[in-house]
Write an enzyme that holds these catalytic residues in place. Structure first.
Site, PDB file in Angstrom:
ATOM      1  N   CYS A 179      21.657  14.521  -0.882  1.00 39.57           N
ATOM      2  CA  CYS A 179      21.095  13.698  -1.764  1.00 39.57           C
ATOM      3  C   CYS A 179      21.140  13.585  -3.175  1.00 39.57           C
ATOM      4  CB  CYS A 179      19.460  13.941  -1.193  1.00 39.57           C
ATOM      5  SG  CYS A 179      18.719  15.269  -1.926  1.00 39.57           S
ATOM      6  N   GLY A 180      20.540  12.971  -3.656  1.00 39.34           N
ATOM      7  CA  GLY A 180      20.364  12.629  -5.250  1.00 39.34           C
ATOM      8  C   GLY A 180      19.138  13.191  -5.496  1.00 39.34           C
TER       9      GLY A 180
END
Length: 611
Positions: free
Chosen positions: A2-3
């Site tokens: 994920c970011g």
């Protein structure tokens, strides 16, 4: 994957984030986005996470547990902590952290994890903020401190601004885990970073490595070693520094006999045992990274029979060929594998243009001008070296498994496309790295990881976009097995002792030279980079071997460097790809030929500076 994003404000100022950064983060995690704000005594934290769903139930991030702790997790647990197939590793990790009361307990959980990770963890009890990257730095994490607003920002990816002043983005050094005492920070008005270093690599952080490390600490922040002297145990065994007894140089007068040389070496029992052991550990590393994966369905979906869950950055060289051959063992036979091969359009030499003009005037006078290394009579403008070796590698893979569908994706890039996407996207992803080499490799990897090109079916080319969420890359092989030309130079000057020092340095700096950048670039497409050659068990095995078993630089190019890997390729049934000399991606894809020919790889890239 994920970011992840965290903005820590030590003042009551309003929390704001850069819109460009937010957009980059969203592309890393297209499956779910969520924000969460935590307010403490005179501080506040904005957490923002963007999830790429990879395993188990889709788990929203940031994760808020019953005790008020907050976790942002950008990683994969491939071993160490038990994660059942139906479980999500973010949820498992959060549960384990929730039971931790002391720093030693948190470090104990982190040190057991096998796999890449970057994380941010708010520990409500005590008002602490923890964050860091894994031992190799396989996941990106950047930081910046704004002294004007007394705010520290942590993020997977940032934004490049040529005219920016003052605060600057830096990569969080992968030397250990960091903790901030939030109450102390608000009272002092500045951030003190308590460092819990890795026992190997980061243990000498505040002695010989202090100057380099402190240069990576944001201006306005102070870094100190934790007072308890706690360390994270290294996840890999130390490098074998044995020096062989004096030896006689082996002479191989005929370079074309390289394949026979490998077969002769493979016939010896000792080398055969080491090769089989390497096959076992790399095969297991690949298995962990290719099984039980979801599909990423692109906007322009190909027919269902074309959809692959795994892609490989593929040049036809030995590193990517071995990954493909081993992936073939663990991916269901009916599922395709995408081989992503990037090429930058060959520029027509000036002399060739002049000759072409003369041909127009004298049509019966053929041109004898050629692009170096390319047969212009049979080659197109995208038939760069990696395209040619990639096609040859495809034939070898088809020989290994005729039932498998290998989608050889030809990704062709013109200079106009390169300049446009560098300006709009890639310069932000490569940042804060800024050399000519970072530009070349960052651009090449970005276009390759996009997976959008052409495939050939029954003699017909058609548009194709990869559906894979996972991309395997061969990073780590050259660094551990003396694959670069500089290794041969160092060996010639300083023998095995110098070569060992060079290899130790290579692995020590791989987080800052390669991995953060490549994670940001690949992740921009909503795909996850995975590095089998940097699996903890693979590195430990290679570290345990004496250097002369991994490489013999008295042998010719195409044999001596990465010797053990070449023997592995032969054992797996590969052919000419086993003896291809190392060719860097920027040269094999020909991106290095598209810009200023007089640049040096280490120069600051003027194209980034100008925006």
């Amino acid at each position: 994957m994920c970011g992840i994003f965290c903005l820590l404000a030590l003042s009551p100022a309003q929390l704001e984030r850069d819109k460009t950064v937010h957009e980059h983060l969203r592309r890393r995690g297209p499956d779910l986005s969520q924000d969460l704000t935590v307010r403490g005594p005179r501080y506040q934290c904005l957490f923002s996470a963007h999830v790429l769903h990879m395993r188990g139930l889709l788990t929203p991030q940031p994760v808020l547990d019953n005790a008020g702790n907050v976790l942002e997790w950008n990683g994969e647990i491939f071993g160490g902590l038990p994660v059942r197939p139906e479980e999500n590793d973010t949820a498992v990790f959060s549960q384990r952290l929730s039971g931790c009361d002391s720093p030693s307990e948190i470090l104990s959980v982190l040190s057991t994890i096998q796999g890449p990770w970057g994380f941010v963890y708010y520990q409500k009890a005590g008002d602490y903020l923890w964050f860091g990257r894994d031992f190799f730095g396989r996941r990106s994490l950047l930081w910046m401190f704004d002294a004007v607003s007394s705010a520290l920002t942590l993020t997977s990816v940032a934004a490049h601004s040529p005219a920016s002043d003052g605060a600057a983005w830096l990569e969080v050094p992968a030397v250990g885990v960091y903790r901030i005492d939030l109450k102390a920070a608000t009272e002092a008005g500045f951030v003190t970073l308590e460092v819990y270093p890795w026992a190997h690599g980061g243990g000498d952080l505040f002695s010989s490595c202090s100057e380099a490390f402190l240069g990576s600490v944001p201006s306005g922040c102070t870094a100190v070693r934790n007072q308890s002297g706690l360390e994270l145990p290294s996840p890999v065994c130390p490098l074998n520094t044995s020096i062989p007894e004096p030896f006689k140089e082996t002479v191989y007068p005929h370079a074309h006999s390289c394949v026979n040389d490998l077969e002769q070496l493979l016939a010896t029992k000792e080398m055969n045992d080491e090769v089989n052991r390497l096959i076992d550990v790399v095969s297991e590393a690949v298995r962990r990274r290719v099984q039980s994966l979801p599909l990423r369905v692109p906007d322009e979906s190909p027919p269902l029979s074309d959809q692959a869950s795994v892609a490989i950055l593929f040049s036809g060289g030995i590193d990517s060929m071995i990954l493909a051959a081993l992936a073939d063992r663990h991916i269901p036979a009916q599922e395709p594998v995408d081989l992503l091969n990037v090429a930058f359009k060959l520029q027509e030499p000036k002399k060739q243009k002049e000759t072409a003009n003369k041909v127009k005037k004298h049509k019966n006078k053929p041109s004898d001008a050629k692009t170096p290394g390319v047969d212009t009579q049979t080659s197109g403008p995208f038939d760069v070296p990696d395209r040619i070796t990639g096609r040859a590698g495809l034939k070898e893979l088809r020989e290994l498994n005729r039932e498998r569908r290998w989608n050889f994706v030809e990704i062709d890039v013109t200079q106009e496309e390169l300049q446009k996407m560098r300006r709009e996207r890639i310069c932000h992803l490569v940042h804060p790295l800024d050399t000519v080499l970072d530009d070349s490799i960052g651009c090449a990897v970005w276009f390759a990881a996009g997976g959008k090109g052409m495939i050939t079916d029954d003699g017909e080319r058609r548009p194709f976009t990869s559906s894979a969420k996972v991309i395997l890359t061969g990073i780590g092989a050259d660094e551990q097995l003396a694959g670069y030309s500089r290794h041969r130079v160092r060996f010639t000057k300083s023998g095995h002792e110098g070569l060992i020092q060079e290899l130790a340095m290579e692995l020590g700096r791989i987080s800052s030279r390669n991995l953060g950048r490549d994670d940001r670039v690949i992740g921009d497409h909503g795909r996850e980079a995975r590095f089998p050659y940097l699996d903890e068990n693979v590195v430990s095995y290679l570290n345990s071997l004496p250097v002369w078993d991994k490489a013999d630089l008295t042998l010719p190019r195409g044999v001596g460097e990465k010797l053990l890997l070449r023997l592995t390729a032969k054992q797996l049934g590969l052919g000419r790809s086993a003896v291809l000399p190392k060719r860097a991606m920027q040269f094999g894809s020909r991106i290095a030929k598209m810009e200023d020919k007089h640049e040096k790889a280490s120069d600051k890239c003027a194209r980034f500076l100008s925006g």
